[in-house]
Scaffold this motif. Structure first.
Motif, short mmCIF file in Angstrom:
data_model
loop_
_atom_site.label_atom_id
_atom_site.label_comp_id
_atom_site.label_asym_id
_atom_site.label_seq_id
_atom_site.Cartn_x
_atom_site.Cartn_y
_atom_site.Cartn_z
N UNK A 27 13.04 4.06 -4.42
CA UNK A 27 12.37 3.33 -5.50
C UNK A 27 12.44 1.82 -5.29
N UNK A 28 13.63 1.34 -4.95
CA UNK A 28 13.79 -0.10 -4.77
C UNK A 28 13.05 -0.59 -3.54
N UNK A 29 13.05 0.20 -2.46
CA UNK A 29 12.29 -0.20 -1.27
C UNK A 29 10.81 -0.28 -1.58
N UNK A 30 10.31 0.69 -2.36
CA UNK A 30 8.91 0.67 -2.75
C UNK A 30 8.57 -0.53 -3.61
N UNK A 31 9.51 -0.92 -4.49
CA UNK A 31 9.29 -2.06 -5.37
C UNK A 31 9.34 -3.38 -4.62
N UNK A 32 10.31 -3.52 -3.71
CA UNK A 32 10.55 -4.81 -3.06
C UNK A 32 9.79 -5.00 -1.75
N UNK A 33 9.57 -3.91 -1.00
CA UNK A 33 8.96 -4.03 0.33
C UNK A 33 7.56 -3.42 0.41
N UNK A 34 7.17 -2.69 -0.65
CA UNK A 34 5.86 -2.05 -0.63
C UNK A 34 5.95 -0.56 -0.36
N UNK A 35 4.83 0.14 -0.61
CA UNK A 35 4.84 1.59 -0.51
C UNK A 35 5.07 2.09 0.91
N UNK A 36 4.60 1.34 1.91
CA UNK A 36 4.81 1.75 3.30
C UNK A 36 6.29 1.80 3.63
N UNK A 37 7.03 0.79 3.20
CA UNK A 37 8.48 0.75 3.44
C UNK A 37 9.16 1.90 2.73
N UNK A 85 14.21 0.73 8.57
CA UNK A 85 14.24 1.58 7.37
C UNK A 85 14.45 3.05 7.69
N UNK A 86 13.70 3.55 8.70
CA UNK A 86 13.84 4.96 9.05
C UNK A 86 15.26 5.26 9.51
N UNK A 101 7.50 14.88 -0.30
CA UNK A 101 6.40 14.75 -1.27
C UNK A 101 6.84 13.94 -2.49
N UNK A 102 8.00 14.30 -3.06
CA UNK A 102 8.46 13.63 -4.28
C UNK A 102 8.87 12.19 -4.02
N UNK A 103 9.69 11.98 -2.98
CA UNK A 103 10.12 10.62 -2.66
C UNK A 103 8.92 9.76 -2.24
N UNK A 104 7.95 10.37 -1.54
CA UNK A 104 6.76 9.64 -1.15
C UNK A 104 5.98 9.16 -2.37
N UNK A 105 5.86 10.04 -3.37
CA UNK A 105 5.18 9.66 -4.61
C UNK A 105 5.95 8.57 -5.34
N UNK A 106 7.28 8.67 -5.31
CA UNK A 106 8.11 7.63 -5.93
C UNK A 106 7.86 6.28 -5.26
N UNK A 107 7.77 6.29 -3.92
CA UNK A 107 7.53 5.05 -3.17
C UNK A 107 6.16 4.45 -3.53
N UNK A 108 5.15 5.31 -3.62
CA UNK A 108 3.79 4.84 -3.92
C UNK A 108 3.68 4.32 -5.35
N UNK A 109 4.37 4.99 -6.27
CA UNK A 109 4.28 4.63 -7.70
C UNK A 109 5.48 3.83 -8.17
N UNK A 110 6.19 3.19 -7.24
CA UNK A 110 7.45 2.51 -7.55
C UNK A 110 7.31 1.52 -8.70
N UNK A 111 6.29 0.71 -8.66
CA UNK A 111 6.11 -0.30 -9.69
C UNK A 111 5.94 0.30 -11.08
#
Length: 205
Positions: free
Chosen positions: A27-37, A111-112, A161-171
């Motif tokens: 969640x924090x990576x998605x918020x701070x670095x973007x959905x790709x991160x 990151x990976x 699937x779930x973590x990916x959605x969390x990354x995309x919808x982090x904001x």
């Protein structure tokens, strides 16, 4: 087979949705670095599941071949461990913190690797798999290694699937959590119910 896989997948999804260091990390990576991160972090974390699945698959499968009594003891241990986790969640704070120092990452190319190492070096994941997986084998007398890998791959797929959605919808997720502080309490009780429910399921004949 489906009688075991459907409850396993349902429980896995609920557990993955529960607050924890991995989902906060994504969640924090998605918020701070973007959905790709966030997605790269997700793939790293999910890849570590293969290692934990292998440890449990070959270790428990060897035990099953040696003694049905030992396998029963593993299932009892698993249920007790899940009840213990439920108790710990009950005693814990219901807040959902996004400020942990453990989520700081310098470069996307790491990151990976960081996600993978974070997952693999966490012995609690192996212990959890040891408690969780054996109760969902659909044929303990069959090829248990294959069955463990099926469970592991299912767990990994739904995690991605779930973590990916969390990354995309982090904001949006972060905004919702900030506006609804009571959501932490709801997630807390979901965890308790799921842990207790899986523990009871494992103990059933």
């Amino acid at each position: 087979m489906l009688e075991q896989l459907i409850p396993f997948l349902t429980a896995s999804i609920l557990l993955t949705l529960s607050p924890g260091p991995d989902i906060v990390f994504v969640l924090v990576q998605g918020m701070s670095k973007g959905k790709k991160a966030g997605i790269i972090t997700t793939l790293g974390l999910a890849s570590g599941i293969i290692v934990h699945t292998s440890l449990v698959a070959f270790g428990v499968s060897a035990i099953i071949k040696q003694s049905e009594t030992l396998f029963l003891l593993i299932k009892i241990f698993g249920a007790l461990y899940l009840f213990y986790l439920a108790f710990r969640v009950f005693r814990s704070d219901s807040g959902f913190s996004l400020t942990s120092k453990s989520v700081v990452v310098d470069k996307k190319r790491h990151l990976f690797k960081q996600g993978f190492i974070m997952n693999v070096l966490n012995p609690k994941v192996t212990i959890f798999f040891l408690a969780f997986f054996p109760g969902f084998l659909w044929d303990p007398e069959g090829n248990t290694v294959f069955q463990f890998y099926v469970l592991g791959l299912l767990f990994m797929l739904q995690t991605i699937i779930i973590f990916g959605l969390v990354a995309i919808l982090a904001g949006k997720i972060s905004l919702f959590l900030n506006k609804h502080p009571s959501s932490g309490m709801v997630l807390k009780w979901i965890q308790i119910v799921v842990f207790v429910g899986i523990g009871i399921f494992i103990l059933l004949p």
